[in-house]
Design an enzyme around this catalytic site. Sequence first.
Site, PDB file in Angstrom:
ATOM      1  CG  ASP A   1      -8.137   0.337   1.034  1.00 48.14           C
ATOM      2  OD1 ASP A   1      -7.977   1.565   1.165  1.00 48.14           O
ATOM      3  OD2 ASP A   1      -7.200  -0.462   0.908  1.00 48.14           O
TER       4      ASP A   1
ATOM      5  CG  HIS B   1       0.478  -3.012   3.909  1.00 45.02           C
ATOM      6  ND1 HIS B   1      -0.557  -3.769   3.400  1.00 45.02           N
ATOM      7  CD2 HIS B   1       0.443  -1.825   3.282  1.00 45.02           C
ATOM      8  CE1 HIS B   1      -1.201  -3.048   2.499  1.00 45.02           C
ATOM      9  NE2 HIS B   1      -0.620  -1.870   2.394  1.00 45.02           N
TER      10      HIS B   1
ATOM     11  N   GLY C   1      -3.210   2.939   0.061  1.00 46.25           N
ATOM     12  CA  GLY C   1      -2.145   3.625   0.770  1.00 46.25           C
ATOM     13  C   GLY C   1      -0.993   3.972  -0.156  1.00 46.25           C
ATOM     14  CB  SER C   2       1.358   6.793  -0.270  1.00 43.68           C
ATOM     15  OG  SER C   2       0.359   7.634  -0.782  1.00 43.68           O
ATOM     16  N   GLY C   3       3.242   4.518  -0.818  1.00 44.06           N
ATOM     17  CA  GLY C   3       4.412   3.693  -0.525  1.00 44.06           C
ATOM     18  C   GLY C   3       4.506   2.472  -1.419  1.00 44.06           C
ATOM     19  CG  HIS C   4       1.723  -0.028  -1.846  1.00 47.38           C
ATOM     20  ND1 HIS C   4       2.427  -1.020  -1.215  1.00 47.38           N
ATOM     21  CD2 HIS C   4       0.709   0.325  -1.011  1.00 47.38           C
ATOM     22  CE1 HIS C   4       1.856  -1.269  -0.035  1.00 47.38           C
ATOM     23  NE2 HIS C   4       0.819  -0.467   0.104  1.00 47.38           N
TER      24      HIS C   4
END
Lengths: 330, 330
Positions: free
Chosen positions: B111, B220, B55-58
């Site tokens: 994933d 998360h 996921g993005s945001g990391h």
Amino acid sequence: MQRFLNDPDDIVDETVAGFVRAHSDLVRLDPENARVVVSQFAPKEGRVGIVTGGGSGHEPAFIGYTGKNMVDAVAVGELFSSPTAKSFQDAIKAADGGAGVAVLYGNYAGDNMNVKMAAKKAKKDGIEVATVVANDDVCSAPADEREKRRGVAGEILMWKIGGAKAATGASLEEVIAAAQKAIDNCRSVGVGLGPCTLPAVGHPNFQIEPGKMEVGIGHHGEPGTRVEDLKTANEVADDMTEIVLDDHNLPEGTEVAVLISGLGATPINELYVLYDRVAAQIEARGLKVYKALVGNYFTSLEMVGASLTIMALDDELKPLLDAETACPGF
Amino acid sequence: MQRFLNDPDDIVDETVAGFVRAHSDLVRLDPENARVVVSQFAPKEGRVGIVTGGGSGHEPAFIGYTGKNMVDAVAVGELFSSPTAKSFQDAIKAADGGAGVAVLYGNYAGDNMNVKMAAKKAKKDGIEVATVVANDDVCSAPADEREKRRGVAGEILMWKIGGAKAATGASLEEVIAAAQKAIDNCRSVGVGLGPCTLPAVGHPNFQIEPGKMEVGIGHHGEPGTRVEDLKTANEVADDMTEIVLDDHNLPEGTEVAVLISGLGATPINELYVLYDRVAAQIEARGLKVYKALVGNYFTSLEMVGASLTIMALDDELKPLLDAETACPGF
């Protein structure tokens, strides 16, 4: 804002201790001054030494730019406060390889005073010292009073150029000229979306109201040129680019380096959102991005916001910018 | 938390666009899939390809670890969400240099499912695929159910080792073995001091009350093992080191790599304060720090907090960890 904190009075010592311990391949503590971080490659015999210094809380600046072909010694101040003259003096001594020392620092009252005193004393000790004062922050004074402007993230590019020039074996005069050109060719602007707090104070020393942003804010919360409603990322990017490039007035075709730094608490993905628009605007003006740096390069504790720096390049600066460097922050 | 934002639905596309534009010397967009970032050095003819995704945001994870001798292609998901099977499949295709592809990813349901589907399809296309599932997050399941643990910042070290091994010309089997050893040798823990907000949601999906901290928190905001009063930095560092090393159970004299990552909004100086104490505790246990990484390596938007990863090293892993790498995040 909750934080990892012991005694607020110890935060700088603990930061420096952790930093030197983590990066002992690149840096060490000056044995005589615990507020001076020295490159493991310094002093470089027969090469010009590069010194800087400034308040803590801007990590990775200033200490993170100590290393190979970059800064040789850094004087470390308290959070958001100038290092002492003694620390600057010891940094100069640590960086001295016999070919003179270039002190490349930012335009703040305390730093100006302390660097001047340190340079005077170093000269008495037989070390040749010359300085460049960074003043890339566009909004901190009008263009015709550039000498009053503060130094911000453009300093990183000034250190990069100065350090690379020194590594070529250039004279002190030549290193100073390259570093001066680097910062003369830089313009920066900061936008703040949220304040930060000095741990010992416990509350922010400035405010940014929800729904507002401060354009032109300084690295310590110095007031900007306008407070306005928070705009979209693209609008902010447009404003930042316009402020920087209108002041810069670069001929079409100029190649530039672009540095977008988060101020501390802004997620890294947002910096890339800004960058995409900034780069498009730069190109729309007929300029060309030669190199981009996006990340937390020069922060202000947990301030929310970002700074944009654009440096005009030429055939001297490009290879210096590309030259090999090893330091924790770069 | 105020942010630089256009339409929340565009944030991932804009992040990827800005990232690829900023680092075009190292990465490019897959021409067939705008959610796949590919190394400029991939595919490497006759070498094992390295793929990851998440996921993005990391940021800088995952895309920031694309580059030379590191990850060859990354499948990019929405914020905090798995990439699609199609994106993993296209990443595998982009990374394939004829010697097979190692997919090195984190243990999350989405994933797992999507990598499995992608691997199946890639095999139909004649690409040999093998996987390693990272599960370094100590607090996400007991030691005897390690296969249930999540993957966190240890993934970065897994990619580093896998990418370096692939660069030596090792076989797929050998690359997988090295990457598996890397993550088997990693243990991580996260501590959260403040939550983060998905821009499209507009409020945090979990809470950390003022004066409290959450030990064992996931990337998360997955619940940790305990919520307790916020302790001093040294006490937190002691707790983190104890959690990781008690699970690790390393023989005295073991050399380790230590990675402390900020979760997004924590000032970088605090990470060094933590590091100084963590390193002292590691040494007090008779272990030796061989390499340290301190900074924002694997974040969670503007979450306040930090993660600690400790990887046990041996004579195979040390040179791979030291091997030359060029990627934006490292």
